[in-house]
Design a protein around this motif. Structure first.
Motif, PDB file in Angstrom:
ATOM      1  N   ARG A   1       1.715   1.672  -3.996  1.00  0.00           N
ATOM      2  CA  ARG A   1       0.520   2.438  -4.375  1.00  0.00           C
ATOM      3  C   ARG A   1       0.604   3.918  -4.017  1.00  0.00           C
ATOM      4  O   ARG A   1      -0.064   4.735  -4.640  1.00  0.00           O
ATOM      5  CB  ARG A   1      -0.728   1.847  -3.717  1.00  0.00           C
ATOM      6  CG  ARG A   1      -1.407   0.740  -4.508  1.00  0.00           C
ATOM      7  CD  ARG A   1      -0.706  -0.583  -4.360  1.00  0.00           C
ATOM      8  NE  ARG A   1      -1.450  -1.688  -4.990  1.00  0.00           N
ATOM      9  CZ  ARG A   1      -1.124  -2.959  -4.845  1.00  0.00           C
ATOM     10  NH1 ARG A   1      -0.089  -3.312  -4.101  1.00  0.00           N
ATOM     11  NH2 ARG A   1      -1.831  -3.903  -5.448  1.00  0.00           N
ATOM     12  N   LEU A   2       1.406   4.285  -3.030  1.00  0.00           N
ATOM     13  CA  LEU A   2       1.473   5.678  -2.616  1.00  0.00           C
ATOM     14  C   LEU A   2       2.746   6.367  -3.112  1.00  0.00           C
ATOM     15  O   LEU A   2       2.705   7.458  -3.666  1.00  0.00           O
ATOM     16  CB  LEU A   2       1.384   5.793  -1.089  1.00  0.00           C
ATOM     17  CG  LEU A   2       0.122   5.220  -0.433  1.00  0.00           C
ATOM     18  CD1 LEU A   2       0.112   5.532   1.045  1.00  0.00           C
ATOM     19  CD2 LEU A   2      -1.128   5.776  -1.091  1.00  0.00           C
TER      20      LEU A   2
ATOM     21  N   VAL B   1      -3.344  12.225  -5.199  1.00  0.00           N
ATOM     22  CA  VAL B   1      -4.136  11.996  -3.989  1.00  0.00           C
ATOM     23  C   VAL B   1      -5.254  10.993  -4.290  1.00  0.00           C
ATOM     24  O   VAL B   1      -5.447  10.017  -3.557  1.00  0.00           O
ATOM     25  CB  VAL B   1      -4.721  13.319  -3.457  1.00  0.00           C
ATOM     26  CG1 VAL B   1      -5.660  13.044  -2.276  1.00  0.00           C
ATOM     27  CG2 VAL B   1      -3.607  14.263  -3.038  1.00  0.00           C
TER      28      VAL B   1
ATOM     29  N   ALA C   1      -3.726   7.574  -4.946  1.00  0.00           N
ATOM     30  CA  ALA C   1      -3.324   6.895  -3.722  1.00  0.00           C
ATOM     31  C   ALA C   1      -4.534   6.327  -2.976  1.00  0.00           C
ATOM     32  O   ALA C   1      -4.499   5.199  -2.477  1.00  0.00           O
ATOM     33  CB  ALA C   1      -2.551   7.858  -2.821  1.00  0.00           C
ATOM     34  N   LEU C   2      -5.613   7.103  -2.897  1.00  0.00           N
ATOM     35  CA  LEU C   2      -6.819   6.635  -2.209  1.00  0.00           C
ATOM     36  C   LEU C   2      -7.417   5.417  -2.905  1.00  0.00           C
ATOM     37  O   LEU C   2      -7.711   4.398  -2.276  1.00  0.00           O
ATOM     38  CB  LEU C   2      -7.858   7.762  -2.147  1.00  0.00           C
ATOM     39  CG  LEU C   2      -7.574   8.918  -1.189  1.00  0.00           C
ATOM     40  CD1 LEU C   2      -8.595  10.030  -1.374  1.00  0.00           C
ATOM     41  CD2 LEU C   2      -7.564   8.434   0.258  1.00  0.00           C
TER      42      LEU C   2
ATOM     43  N   VAL D   1       0.823  -1.210   0.000  1.00  0.00           N
ATOM     44  CA  VAL D   1       0.000   0.000   0.000  1.00  0.00           C
ATOM     45  C   VAL D   1       0.854   1.256   0.000  1.00  0.00           C
ATOM     46  O   VAL D   1       0.710   2.136  -0.866  1.00  0.00           O
ATOM     47  CB  VAL D   1      -0.960   0.005   1.210  1.00  0.00           C
ATOM     48  CG1 VAL D   1      -1.711   1.328   1.278  1.00  0.00           C
ATOM     49  CG2 VAL D   1      -1.943  -1.147   1.096  1.00  0.00           C
ATOM     50  N   PHE D   2       1.777   1.357   0.950  1.00  0.00           N
ATOM     51  CA  PHE D   2       2.535   2.598   1.093  1.00  0.00           C
ATOM     52  C   PHE D   2       3.712   2.677   0.123  1.00  0.00           C
ATOM     53  O   PHE D   2       4.081   3.763  -0.316  1.00  0.00           O
ATOM     54  CB  PHE D   2       3.029   2.758   2.536  1.00  0.00           C
ATOM     55  CG  PHE D   2       1.921   2.931   3.522  1.00  0.00           C
ATOM     56  CD1 PHE D   2       1.291   4.157   3.675  1.00  0.00           C
ATOM     57  CD2 PHE D   2       1.484   1.872   4.295  1.00  0.00           C
ATOM     58  CE1 PHE D   2       0.255   4.319   4.568  1.00  0.00           C
ATOM     59  CE2 PHE D   2       0.439   2.026   5.197  1.00  0.00           C
ATOM     60  CZ  PHE D   2      -0.175   3.251   5.341  1.00  0.00           C
TER      61      PHE D   2
ATOM     62  N   GLY E   1      -4.985   2.386  -2.878  1.00  0.00           N
ATOM     63  CA  GLY E   1      -4.837   1.888  -1.505  1.00  0.00           C
ATOM     64  C   GLY E   1      -6.030   1.051  -1.083  1.00  0.00           C
ATOM     65  O   GLY E   1      -5.875  -0.008  -0.465  1.00  0.00           O
TER      66      GLY E   1
END
Length: 365
Positions: free
Chosen positions: A78-79, A280, A283-284, A74-75, A287
């Motif tokens: 994906r971010l 943003v 990422a949302l 995730v971090f 995630g």
């Protein structure tokens, strides 16, 4: 069972969608929802592969994969990775790219739009290689048999996927790249940029595939060694060091899973650029999707139903192929985000219902 497995995913979904509404209204809500669905659909085969390997691991390593692994997924992918892509393509520092995305969205949008031809070429080639390697492999189960049987025969030709991908890249550079779309509606010649970025995408795919193959070979070696140790222990009556062997084998499983997850999440990140350039929202959406992929992996392991819907993997790869084509086309032409998002969902839904029909009439499959 369902709530226990998907509880965290439901919670992250609610928080992510609420954050999207506060961030950009209902339009942002829709984009995040589409990105989440796309990530889940593209990564379903990843969840199946993960589950097949994860069920062989002991409880300790399963927890490691579902805790540390989710942080990386995730971090990390994906971010952080979307920011890195924009920073490299737009020649910005990572901190500058993030600051620009949050404080000057118009300028950021211009930079991303100008960099889109290289992003699309890089990602399009990466996705295309995933799709080509899948359809040229001879599989026992075929979804669209009329198409997949002849393609499997062609797949016996060495390096066919690479040759076709390079031809597609060359044609895309000459056609789409020569009239690349830029901000303000202008079109410029970026054929060289498209060609170089596409080659970089091809090289990246080959590196990732090589690493995955390396870890897979290591995993097979450890499993063979453990099997030999069990046979030796049975003959001699001596106990084997199960903990050490299981730990080493599980460690290679973990590494292999992380490389696989990185490669599968990469297509989701690249595909997201075909839907939005807002990091943003990206990422949302990604995630949320990543959380469901992890939950789905656990669900498949606990339920033991990996083979129930056999065509879903096919549908996911056809969606990847469609995204590859869309990305290459967007070098010159703009394609609405809704169309892009619905293509993958439609293919996944089609493959799901095909699997259901097959299960109801197994003799016909």
């Amino acid at each position: 069972m369902l709530l226990r497995t998907f509880g965290w995913s439901f919670a992250v979904t609610a928080l992510g969608l609420v954050a999207a509404v506060f961030y950009g209204g209902w339009t942002a809500f829709g984009i995040v929802a589409i990105l989440s669905i796309m990530e889940i659909s593209l990564s379903f085969d990843n969840a199946v592969v993960n589950a097949g390997i994860l069920k062989k691991m002991n409880a300790f390593w399963q927890k490691i994969f579902l805790t540390i692994g989710i942080l990386i997924a995730v971090f990390g992918m994906r971010l952080v990775f979307p920011v890195v892509i924009v920073a490299i393509s737009a020649q910005l520092g990572p901190i500058e790219a993030v600051d620009l995305a949050l404080t000057d969205k118009d300028r950021y949008q211009e930079l991303v739009t100008d960099a889109h031809p290289s992003i699309a070429a890089f990602g399009g080639m990466f996705l295309l290689m995933i799709f080509l390697d899948f359809i040229f492999e001879d599989r026992d189960i075929k979804w669209l048999a009329w198409l997949e049987r002849p393609l499997a025969k062609l797949g016996k030709v060495d390096m066919l996927s690479v040759c076709i991908a390079l031809i597609v890249l060359l044609v895309s550079a000459i056609t789409f790249g020569a009239h690349a779309h830029q901000h303000g509606g202008a079109h410029v010649d970026k054929a060289e940029t498209v060609l170089l970025a596409g080659i970089a995408g091809l090289i990246t795919y080959m590196i990732v595939g090589g690493l995955s193959g390396y870890f897979e070979d290591k995993l097979e070696e450890e499993e063979e060694r453990e099997h030999e140790e069990e046979e030796r222990a049975a003959r001699t009556g001596k106990p084997k060091s199960a903990v050490a062997l299981a730990g080493k084998a599980a460690f290679f499983m973990f590494l292999y899973l992380e490389v696989l997850d990185a490669s599968f999440s990469f297509d989701g990140v690249i595909g997201a650029f075909a839907i939005t350039n807002d990091i943003v929202l990206m990422a949302l959406g990604l995630g949320i999707g990543a959380m469901y992929v992890r939950s789905l992996t656990v669900y498949l392991v606990r339920q033991g139903t990996l083979d129930d819907y056999v065509y879903l993997e096919h549908g996911a790869h056809y969606a990847i192929g469609a995204l590859a084509v869309i990305l290459l086309v967007t070098i010159q032409y703009e394609i609405h985000e809704i169309i892009t998002g619905l293509v993958g969902v439609t293919l996944i839904a089609w493959s799901f219902f095909s699997s259901v029909r097959r299960n109801r009439a197994p003799a016909a499959g």
